[in-house]
Design a protein around this motif. Structure first.
Motif, mmCIF file in Angstrom:
data_model
loop_
_atom_site.group_PDB
_atom_site.id
_atom_site.type_symbol
_atom_site.label_atom_id
_atom_site.label_comp_id
_atom_site.label_asym_id
_atom_site.label_seq_id
_atom_site.Cartn_x
_atom_site.Cartn_y
_atom_site.Cartn_z
ATOM 1 N N VAL A 78 -0.635 -2.579 -3.363
ATOM 2 C CA VAL A 78 0.191 -2.879 -2.170
ATOM 3 C C VAL A 78 1.544 -2.204 -2.363
ATOM 4 O O VAL A 78 2.078 -2.181 -3.460
ATOM 5 N N THR A 128 -6.220 3.445 0.980
ATOM 6 C CA THR A 128 -5.346 2.959 2.063
ATOM 7 C C THR A 128 -4.526 1.822 1.477
ATOM 8 O O THR A 128 -5.070 0.796 1.075
ATOM 9 N N VAL A 129 -3.210 2.073 1.386
ATOM 10 C CA VAL A 129 -2.336 1.092 0.734
ATOM 11 C C VAL A 129 -1.559 0.325 1.810
ATOM 12 O O VAL A 129 -0.786 0.921 2.575
ATOM 13 N N PRO A 130 -1.784 -0.981 1.883
ATOM 14 C CA PRO A 130 -1.022 -1.758 2.878
ATOM 15 C C PRO A 130 0.467 -1.830 2.509
ATOM 16 O O PRO A 130 0.814 -1.886 1.333
ATOM 17 N N GLU A 183 -1.599 6.332 3.459
ATOM 18 C CA GLU A 183 -2.856 6.980 3.060
ATOM 19 C C GLU A 183 -2.577 7.821 1.808
ATOM 20 O O GLU A 183 -1.805 8.779 1.865
ATOM 21 N N LYS A 220 2.073 0.513 8.871
ATOM 22 C CA LYS A 220 1.313 -0.618 8.304
ATOM 23 C C LYS A 220 0.611 -0.254 7.004
ATOM 24 O O LYS A 220 0.443 -1.090 6.123
ATOM 25 N N THR A 221 0.221 1.001 6.912
ATOM 26 C CA THR A 221 -0.475 1.448 5.678
ATOM 27 C C THR A 221 -0.008 2.847 5.264
ATOM 28 O O THR A 221 0.503 3.601 6.092
ATOM 29 N N GLN A 229 3.948 -3.885 2.738
ATOM 30 C CA GLN A 229 4.474 -5.242 2.962
ATOM 31 C C GLN A 229 6.003 -5.191 2.936
ATOM 32 O O GLN A 229 6.588 -4.630 2.019
#
Lengths: 252, 130
Positions: free
Chosen positions: B82, B39-41, B62, B59-60, B43
């Motif tokens: 990220v 799960t990559v946030p 997958e 937000k994330t 930004q």
């Protein structure tokens, strides 16, 4: 069966691991003494180093360790070429030599006993089997020599300082001479029986050893095992009986 | 070497053989390829002054990655990657980001198998002034 198939991966891994351990152990036996421990220790450290450098992505250290690991086979083969050559020779001759050793020991023993009995010289020879006899032996002289008819004959010659007592054969080697054995406490034993026979019976009641006795009075050969005595054995019968009673594993 | 010394030597050699076999087997097992879900946030950065987010990105992300188990283990235990959405060159309007996996910093030995969402859009709008 379904579970077995489902766990095939695990079984495969276990089999893989067991086979690898077996091969490593057999290979390590090619090298004699503490050197095998050192080599195995160094290889373990190299593999551990490989895993750690791989996990922490330490490229330079990993390159070095991997190079050492890759070349270790060649390096070990060069360093231990003599041991490897010897091991391969042993591997090919192992079975043949094992049978040969057993045959040699028994032949030498039978020959010596027959010749001593013929000359009416008493002899008492203990062949250790699975139970160690050391705790039942009193006095004695350590020898540790190859079993030969000449050596056995010379030990029992009357002027030899160790002719009284028993000769002990352990793992195919003549290890002790002039040993005093515990005498039988069995009240049913014939009172006319000599000390040698009593000692042979006494020890054979305590351990599973095979004891060969040459009588100086009658010039006959007896074999005692498990508190039971077989008398008047001629050389071929003695050899046949010994081959039946003494397995090769007790002579190596 | 005495009999007990010989026995302890044999025992030690056997133990070392098992350890060495285990390390050899373990290093091979760790090189086997496997998959890992990450799960990559996401930004958002570099929004020009005077602009505001109309519709934000997810937000994330997958991601499903594949590679040697030891590298996957490192990716799982290490710092999570990220995905930085750089809007410094975007003006007001809709910006679409396709194939976002290209901008996620992953170990070169890992391969991205799937990403969800595969693309997304960000809307920037001018901030209302009083």
């Amino acid at each position: 069966m379904t579970e077995l198939l489902q766990n095939r991966g695990l079984l495969q891994d276990l089999l893989d691991l067991a086979l690898t351990a077996f091969v490593v152990y057999r290979l390590s036996r090619l090298v004699k003494g503490v050197m095998a421990q050192r080599i195995l220790g160094v290889l373990c450290l190299l593999f551990l180093g490989h895993l750690l450098t791989r996990f922490f992505a330490l490229s330079a250290a990993r390159l070095l360790i991997d190079a050492l690991l890759a070349s270790s086979v060649v390096v070990l083969a060069v360093i231990f070429q003599t041991d490897i050559r010897r091991a391969f020779t042993v591997l090919t001759r192992h079975q043949h030599e094992k049978n040969e050793t057993m045959s040699d020991v028994i032949d030498e023993l039978v020959f010596a006993v027959a010749s001593l009995a013929q000359k009416r010289i008493g002899a008492l020879i203990v062949i250790e089997r699975s139970i160690p006899v050391d705790t039942y032996l009193a006095v004695g002289t350590d020898i540790d020599a190859k079993v030969t008819s000449e050596l056995i004959s010379s030990i029992f010659l009357p002027y030899s300082p160790i002719h009284d007592g028993a000769v002990i054969i352990q793992r195919g080697k003549l290890t002790k001479a002039g040993c005093f054995l515990p005498l039988t406490q069995n009240p049913e034993v014939n009172k006319n029986l000599g000390t040698r026979h009593r000692a042979a019976l006494g020890l054979s009641e305590l351990v599973d050893a095979v004891v060969v006795v040459a009588s100086e009075e009658s010039g006959t050969v007896s074999l005692v095992v498990g508190g039971k005595k077989t008398d008047n054995l001629d050389p071929p019968a003695l050899g046949k009986l010994l081959r039946r009673l003494v397995e090769p594993r007790w002579l190596k | 070497m005495s009999r007990s010394g010989k026995e302890s030597h044999t025992l030690l050699v056997r133990a070392l053989s098992v350890v060495l076999a285990f390390l050899l087997w373990f290093s091979l097992v760790l090189e086997r390829h496997d998959e890992l879900s990450l799960t990559v946030p996401v930004q958002v950065e570099g929004i020009a002054p005077g602009l505001t987010l109309g519709s934000p990105p997810p937000k994330t992300l997958e991601m499903k990655v594949s590679g040697p188990r030891i590298v996957l283990l490192r990716a799982r235990l290490g710092e999570a990657p990220v995905y930085r959405v750089d809007l410094s060159r975007s003006g007001a309007g809709v910006t679409t980001f396709a194939a976002p996996e290209r901008l996620v910093k992953l170990d070169p030995e890992l391969t991205v198998e799937t990403v969800f969402p595969g693309s997304f859009s960000v809307t920037l709008q001018t901030q209302a002034t009083k």
